[in-house]
Structures are given as structure tokens and as C-alpha cells.
Enzyme design. Structure first.
Site, PDB file in Angstrom:
ATOM      1  N   THR A   1      20.108  -3.845  46.357  1.00  0.00           N
ATOM      2  CA  THR A   1      19.320  -2.621  46.194  1.00  0.00           C
ATOM      3  C   THR A   1      20.181  -1.459  45.700  1.00  0.00           C
ATOM      4  O   THR A   1      19.753  -0.694  44.828  1.00  0.00           O
ATOM      5  CB  THR A   1      18.641  -2.252  47.527  1.00  0.00           C
ATOM      6  OG1 THR A   1      17.820  -3.347  47.930  1.00  0.00           O
ATOM      7  CG2 THR A   1      17.778  -1.009  47.379  1.00  0.00           C
TER       8      THR A   1
ATOM      9  N   HIS B   1      22.924  -9.808  54.727  1.00  0.00           N
ATOM     10  CA  HIS B   1      21.878  -9.421  53.768  1.00  0.00           C
ATOM     11  C   HIS B   1      21.309  -8.071  54.195  1.00  0.00           C
ATOM     12  O   HIS B   1      21.349  -7.721  55.372  1.00  0.00           O
ATOM     13  CB  HIS B   1      20.746 -10.450  53.769  1.00  0.00           C
ATOM     14  CG  HIS B   1      21.098 -11.751  53.127  1.00  0.00           C
ATOM     15  ND1 HIS B   1      20.571 -12.164  51.928  1.00  0.00           N
ATOM     16  CD2 HIS B   1      21.954 -12.727  53.517  1.00  0.00           C
ATOM     17  CE1 HIS B   1      21.075 -13.348  51.616  1.00  0.00           C
ATOM     18  NE2 HIS B   1      21.918 -13.729  52.560  1.00  0.00           N
TER      19      HIS B   1
ATOM     20  N   HIS C   1      15.860  -6.270  53.513  1.00  0.00           N
ATOM     21  CA  HIS C   1      16.062  -6.014  52.083  1.00  0.00           C
ATOM     22  C   HIS C   1      15.406  -4.681  51.700  1.00  0.00           C
ATOM     23  O   HIS C   1      14.438  -4.265  52.326  1.00  0.00           O
ATOM     24  CB  HIS C   1      15.417  -7.124  51.245  1.00  0.00           C
ATOM     25  CG  HIS C   1      16.135  -8.446  51.336  1.00  0.00           C
ATOM     26  ND1 HIS C   1      15.467  -9.644  51.411  1.00  0.00           N
ATOM     27  CD2 HIS C   1      17.451  -8.737  51.346  1.00  0.00           C
ATOM     28  CE1 HIS C   1      16.354 -10.631  51.453  1.00  0.00           C
ATOM     29  NE2 HIS C   1      17.566 -10.115  51.424  1.00  0.00           N
TER      30      HIS C   1
ATOM     31  N   ASN D   1      26.181  -8.845  50.891  1.00  0.00           N
ATOM     32  CA  ASN D   1      25.328  -8.783  49.699  1.00  0.00           C
ATOM     33  C   ASN D   1      24.937  -7.348  49.359  1.00  0.00           C
ATOM     34  O   ASN D   1      24.538  -6.577  50.245  1.00  0.00           O
ATOM     35  CB  ASN D   1      24.052  -9.593  49.935  1.00  0.00           C
ATOM     36  CG  ASN D   1      24.306 -11.086  49.984  1.00  0.00           C
ATOM     37  OD1 ASN D   1      25.444 -11.547  49.887  1.00  0.00           O
ATOM     38  ND2 ASN D   1      23.240 -11.842  50.127  1.00  0.00           N
TER      39      ASN D   1
ATOM     40  N   ASP E   1      21.386 -16.343  44.605  1.00  0.00           N
ATOM     41  CA  ASP E   1      20.827 -15.725  45.811  1.00  0.00           C
ATOM     42  C   ASP E   1      19.498 -16.426  46.157  1.00  0.00           C
ATOM     43  O   ASP E   1      19.031 -17.290  45.401  1.00  0.00           O
ATOM     44  CB  ASP E   1      20.656 -14.219  45.531  1.00  0.00           C
ATOM     45  CG  ASP E   1      20.597 -13.375  46.797  1.00  0.00           C
ATOM     46  OD1 ASP E   1      20.903 -13.898  47.883  1.00  0.00           O
ATOM     47  OD2 ASP E   1      20.254 -12.179  46.688  1.00  0.00           O
TER      48      ASP E   1
HETATM   49 ZN   LIG Z   1      19.079 -11.388  50.874  1.00  0.00          ZN
END
Ligand SMILES: [Zn+2]
Length: 284
Positions: A232, A207, A179, A229, A82
Site C-alpha cells: 500500500t 503482511h 491490508h 511486505n 504474493d
Molecule cells: Zn498480504
């Protein structure tokens, strides 16, 4: 089923418009758990490592664990690095056998990002590996990479020129996601995915998906986000499992019981996302 190249998993997902979960693992337990979820659902899976995880475990130990686990997994799996802005670590991971890397040149100006991404694509090609590119930083710090300041978003022409010039395999466009956890509902720009894919039909990468609705995921996947992705959500499940375990049994002193409890929670979060992106049963 041995480890396969990224393209073997994503070409089909992109063509058939389902999403493949790309899950950031943090250790052997989380790796084994996400592979178990993919096996149970007969789903292809992308396993990702952040640069932070690579640095903390080391490329050698991490690759040894990966090979041992992945070679025993009956579904197609592939290993991706990543966000990595550091060329030296890109080289180390490609040399060690990672199947795909995200060269994160989003802090560079587009011309310099383009120049370096061309080099990374050539380097990866010598290993049979694929490259994900990005020009706009995803808002939010993830494992020490990035910034909480929203970065500049260029006209989609700039993305299209970047893709054409670099020959990247997949692309992470800015679409308003961030994110980490959302403090307010994100303002998404899904039409950017459609505009880019119309000219360059390559897999798009989503993302900052944690916290999006099922409808938002489905819409973005239908537009071409074949790689989704998940970082978290796994980290939260992993941390909360430890907390919940000790709230229930504060005096417990048998680590394998804790590890089994955490493993079940990690399997659950992987299972949930595989089903959400409709990649179950696509391993065949
Ligand atoms: Zn990312």
C-alpha cells in the site's frame, strides 16, 4: 550479484533479526526504482508481484524485465509471488523462474490447505524455489485477493501443525494487521509470532504493515518477522506522485519529466522502509 534464492536473503535476516522489505512493484519504473534504493543502501531486497500484476503484464514480459534489471543490480535480490490462491498461476510463475511463492489457501479449510500446500512445496522444490504459507486470511482486499471481513484466527497450535506438515519455508501468521490503510489503530497480537517461532524457527512474514509504528515494526522483526511486505505504501506514493506533479505543472507534456518525478518518490518510500527495518548495509 545475480538473483539469489529467497532463503539466501531471509535465512540471515531471520538469524540476525533484521527485516527485509518485500516490495510489491507494479511496473518497470517501480521495479527499477526499488532496486535503485536497495543498491544505494547496500541492502538485500525482495521484489514481489501481486497476481493482478502478473496477469496484467504477463509472466514472460515481467520475467524479461526482472532479469534485465536484477542481473544488473549489485545487491542480492529475489522475486516472490504474493498472495496466489490459484494453483495454475503458481505453476506458471515457478516455471517462468519466480524464486518464491505465497500459496494463499486461507479460503480453504486447514486440512485442504495443508494438502495443497504440501503439493506446492514439492513443486517449488523441483525449481529450487521456496514457499510461503498462510492459513488465516489477512483482512482487507489487496489487488483483488482477499476480503474486508476479518477471518477466523485459529489457536497457534494449528499454525504449528501446518508448518510441520507442509515444510513451508516461511509463514504469514495472523497478528491483527490488515491490508490497505487502517481506519482505526490495529490491535496486534505479536506474541503469536513468538509462540510459533519458539517451536518452528522459520522466517515469519508481516503482511499489512503500512501504517504501523517504528516500535511495532521493531518488535515484530525482533520476534522473527524477517520478511516485511510493503504494498500500500508504494502504491500511494506512486499515485500521489502523479497527482502532485500535475497539481504543480498542469500543462506539462514531457513524459520523462513526470517519470523521473515518480521514480524519486518511489525510491524515497523504498529507502524509508529499508532503513526502518535495518537491512541497510546487509548486502555484503
Ligand atoms: Zn498480504
Amino acid at each position: 550479484m545475480p538473483v539469489v534464492p529467497m532463503r539466501e536473503i531471509l535465512d540471515r535476516a531471520f538469524a540476525e533479526r533484521y527485516g527485509v522489505a518485500a516490495i510489491n512493484i507494479v511496473d518497470d519504473l517501480s521495479l527499477e526504482a526499488v532496486l535503485a534504493a536497495a543498491t544505494e543502501l547496500e541492502a538485500p531486497l525482495i521484489v514481489q508481484t501481486s497476481l493482478k500484476t502478473v496477469k496484467s503484464l504477463g509472466t514472460g514480459p515481467l520475467m524479461a524485465i526482472w532479469r534485465a534489471r536484477a542481473d544488473a543490480t549489485p545487491v542480492p535480490v529475489t522475486l516472490h509471488l504474493d498472495h496466489c490462491p490459484d494453483r495454475e498461476w503458481i505453476t506458471r510463475c515457478l516455471d517462468a523462474g519466480w524464486n518464491s511463492v505465497l500459496f494463499d489457501g486461507s479460503e480453504l479449510d486447514v486440512a485442504e490447505n495443508t494438502r495443497q500446500t504440501i503439493e506446492v512445496v514439492a513443486e517449488a522444490g523441483r525449481h529450487g524455489a521456496q514457499v510461503e504459507g498462510e492459513i488465516e486470511s489477512v483482512t482487507g482486499v489487496e489487488d483483488d485477493v482477499g476480503s474486508d471481513e476479518a477471518g477466523a484466527v485459529h489457536p497457534t497450535d494449528v499454525s504449528r501443525e501446518f508448518i510441520a506438515a507442509t515444510g513451508i519455508y516461511s509463514f504469514a501468521p495472523a497478528i491483527g494487521t490488515a491490508h490497505g490503510l487502517y481506519k482505526a489503530a490495529p490491535h496486534l497480537m505479536p506474541e503469536r509470532v513468538t509462540e510459533i517461532v519458539a517451536e518452528h524457527p522459520i522466517p515469519m512474514v508481516l503482511h499489512g504493515g503500512t501504517g504501523l509504528s517504528e516500535e511495532q515494526f521493531s518488535d515484530l522483526i525482533a520476534r522473527g518477522c524477517a520478511k516485511v511486505n510493503i504494498s500500500t505504501a508504494l502504491k500511494l506514493a506512486f499515485m500521489r506522485a502523479h497527482r502532485d506533479f500535475f497539481e504543480r505543472s498542469p500543462q506539462h507534456a514531457d513524459p520523462p519529466v513526470l517519470l523521473r518525478f515518480v521514480r524519486e518518490r518511489v525510491i524515497a518510500v523504498a529507502r524509508e522502509h529499508i532503513l526502518l527495518f535495518h537491512s541497510e548495509g546487509k548486502a555484503a
